[in-house]
Design a protein around this motif. Structure first.
Motif, PDB file in Angstrom:
ATOM      1  N   ALA A   1       7.733   3.878  -8.135  1.00 39.39           N
ATOM      2  CA  ALA A   1       7.568   2.672  -9.731  1.00 39.39           C
ATOM      3  C   ALA A   1       7.658   1.636  -8.740  1.00 39.39           C
ATOM      4  N   ASP A   2       8.855   2.336  -8.496  1.00 37.78           N
ATOM      5  CA  ASP A   2      10.051   0.643  -8.025  1.00 37.78           C
ATOM      6  C   ASP A   2       9.224   0.376  -6.691  1.00 37.78           C
ATOM      7  N   CYS A   3       9.250   1.539  -5.756  1.00 35.90           N
ATOM      8  CA  CYS A   3       8.881   1.110  -4.168  1.00 35.90           C
ATOM      9  C   CYS A   3       7.897  -0.228  -4.727  1.00 35.90           C
ATOM     10  N   HIS A   4       6.624   0.689  -5.909  1.00 32.79           N
ATOM     11  CA  HIS A   4       5.252   0.653  -6.472  1.00 32.79           C
ATOM     12  C   HIS A   4       5.741  -1.684  -6.364  1.00 32.79           C
ATOM     13  N   ILE A   5       6.266  -1.833  -7.560  1.00 33.34           N
ATOM     14  CA  ILE A   5       6.462  -3.053  -7.769  1.00 33.34           C
ATOM     15  C   ILE A   5       6.701  -4.264  -6.727  1.00 33.34           C
ATOM     16  N   ASN A   6       8.056  -3.302  -5.945  1.00 39.97           N
ATOM     17  CA  ASN A   6       8.747  -4.053  -5.195  1.00 39.97           C
ATOM     18  C   ASN A   6       7.790  -5.040  -3.964  1.00 39.97           C
ATOM     19  N   ASN A   7       6.608  -3.921  -3.705  1.00 42.17           N
ATOM     20  CA  ASN A   7       5.986  -4.043  -2.274  1.00 42.17           C
ATOM     21  C   ASN A   7       4.686  -4.429  -2.402  1.00 42.17           C
ATOM     22  N   LEU A   8       4.189  -4.882  -4.461  1.00 44.64           N
ATOM     23  CA  LEU A   8       2.709  -5.755  -4.767  1.00 44.64           C
ATOM     24  C   LEU A   8       3.656  -6.951  -4.263  1.00 44.64           C
ATOM     25  N   TYR A   9       4.758  -7.158  -5.410  1.00 43.12           N
ATOM     26  CA  TYR A   9       5.552  -8.642  -5.239  1.00 43.12           C
ATOM     27  C   TYR A   9       6.130  -9.180  -4.120  1.00 43.12           C
ATOM     28  N   ASN A  10       5.614  -8.455  -2.812  1.00 41.79           N
ATOM     29  CA  ASN A  10       6.629  -8.530  -1.462  1.00 41.79           C
ATOM     30  C   ASN A  10       5.380  -9.571  -1.129  1.00 41.79           C
ATOM     31  N   THR A  11       3.918  -8.257  -1.279  1.00 33.96           N
ATOM     32  CA  THR A  11       3.571  -9.024  -0.552  1.00 33.96           C
ATOM     33  C   THR A  11       2.186  -9.749  -0.981  1.00 33.96           C
TER      34      THR A  11
END
Ligand code: DGT
Ligand code: MG
Ligand code: MG
Ligand code: MG
Ligand code: MG
Length: 268
Positions: free
Chosen positions: A149-159
Motif C-alpha cells: 500500500a505504501d508503494c502504491h501511495i508513494n508511486n501515485l503521488y510521485n507520478t
C-alpha cells in the motif's frame, strides 16, 4: 582445552534468539538514497535500472541464505520473510539481519555494472536493516500489505508530482502545494485530464513493487547414455532446481495467496 583468563568476556554477549514459531521479517533500506539517487542520475520517479538491480540483489540473497520463502521490494527497500519454522543459526536475530544486509549490499555493488552500463558507481552505498517478528499469518500478510500500500501511495503521488514539474512546468514547491490534501481520485484525475495518462496503465512494477517467490521445479532433460554391451540410447533425467521468479501482482487481496498456497506452508 584449558580456558584462558579472558574467557569470561563471553558472558557479556547477550542472547538475541527470535521467538519460536513466528515469521521473521528482515527489511533492508538504502541509506540516504535521496542523495544516492540524485548523484547517480536515477530517473524520476522510477528508475527501471535501479529497481531491476534491487530485484537481482534480492534474488541473490534468496539463493544464498536458507529458509527465505518470500521477499517484497519497492523503492530502496526489500523485505525478506524467513519461514516461521526456520532454525537457521538457532534463530539469532543478529545473524538474520546482518547476513541479509551484507549479502544485499555486496550484491548491489557486484551487480551494479549489469544494470547501470553507462553510469559508474561513485561511492560505496550502504543499507540499514531491521528484524520484526510476526506471530500470525494474518500479521505477516498485513505487514506485506502495508508495504505494498505504501508503494502504491508513494508511486501515485510521485507520478503526479513529477508530471506537474517535468511537463507542467511547476516548481517542486508549487507542485507540492497543488497536491496537498488531494485524494487518490483527484490525483488520477490530474494525470488523466492534464497529461492524458491513465494511471492504471502505468507499469505494474512501479505500482505494485516486486515479489520474489521460491519455487522448486523439476527439470527434465534428455541425455545420451551407453551401458556396457548395449547400444547408446537417450534417457530422460529429472533434476530438482530452485527458481526465484519475480512477480508484480497484488498481494493485498486473497487471490495471490489462494493461487500460491505453498508459500507459507511448505518448509523447504
Ligand atoms: P534513509 O533511508 O533514512 O537513510 O534516507 P533515504 O534518503 O534513503 O530515504 P527513504 O528510504 O525514505 O527514501 C528513498 C529515497 O530514494 C527517496 O528519496 C527516493 C529515492 N529513490 C528510490 N527509488 C528511486 C527511483 O527509482 N528513482 C529516483 N529518482 N529516486 C528513487
Ligand atoms: Mg527512511
Ligand atoms: Mg532509504
Ligand atoms: Mg526507503
Ligand atoms: Mg564466523
Amino acid at each position: 582445552m584449558a580456558k584462558s583468563k579472558f574467557e569470561y568476556v563471553r558472558e557479556f554477549e547477550t542472547p538475541d534468539t527470535c521467538l519460536p514459531n513466528c515469521w521473521v521479517v528482515v527489511r533492508v533500506d538504502g541509506r540516504n538514497f535521496h542523495r544516492f539517487s540524485e548523484q547517480h542520475n536515477f530517473t524520476k520517479p522510477n528508475d527501471i535500472r535501479a529497481l531491476h538491480l534491487m530485484n537481482r540483489c534480492a534474488q541473490n540473497v534468496m539463493e544464498e541464505l536458507k529458509d527465505i520463502c518470500l521477499s517484497y521490494g519497492q523503492s530502496d527497500e526489500y523485505s525478506f520473510v524467513f519461514h516461521k519454522k526456520s532454525n537457521w543459526y538457532k534463530r539469532r536475530a543478529s545473524k538474520f539481519m546482518t547476513h541479509v544486509v551484507s549479502q544485499f549490499s555486496s550484491s548491489y555493488v557486484f551487480y551494479w555494472k549489469e544494470f547501470f552500463t553507462d553510469q559508474p558507481l561513485l561511492y560505496p552505498p550502504g543499507f540499514d536493516g531491521r528484524v520484526v517478528l510476526y506471530p500470525t499469518e494474518q500479521n505477516l500478510r498485513d505487514y506485506l500489505s502495508w508495504r505494498q500500500a505504501d508503494c502504491h501511495i508513494n508511486n501515485l503521488y510521485n507520478t503526479v508530482f513529477w508530471m506537474l514539474v517535468q511537463r507542467g512546468g511547476l516548481t517542486p514547491a508549487k507542485a507540492q502545494d497543488r497536491l496537498r490534501g488531494t485524494l487518490a481520485a483527484e490525483k488520477n484525475e490530474i494525470l488523466f485530464s492534464e497529461f492524458n495518462i491513465n494511471y492504471n496503465n502505468e507499469p505494474l512494477m512501479y505500482k505494485k513493487g516486486s515479489i520474489i517467490l521460491k519455487k522448486k521445479v523439476n527439470e527434465i532433460s534428455k541425455k545420451m547414455i551407453k551401458l556396457e554391451g548395449e547400444e547408446e540410447r537417450e534417457v530422460e533425467v529429472s533434476r530438482s532446481r530452485t527458481q526465484f521468479p519475480i512477480l508484480h501482482c497484488d498481494i493485498i487481496g486473497d487471490m495471490f495467496w489462494d493461487e500460491n498456497p505453498d508459500i507459507l506452508t511448505s518448509e523447504s
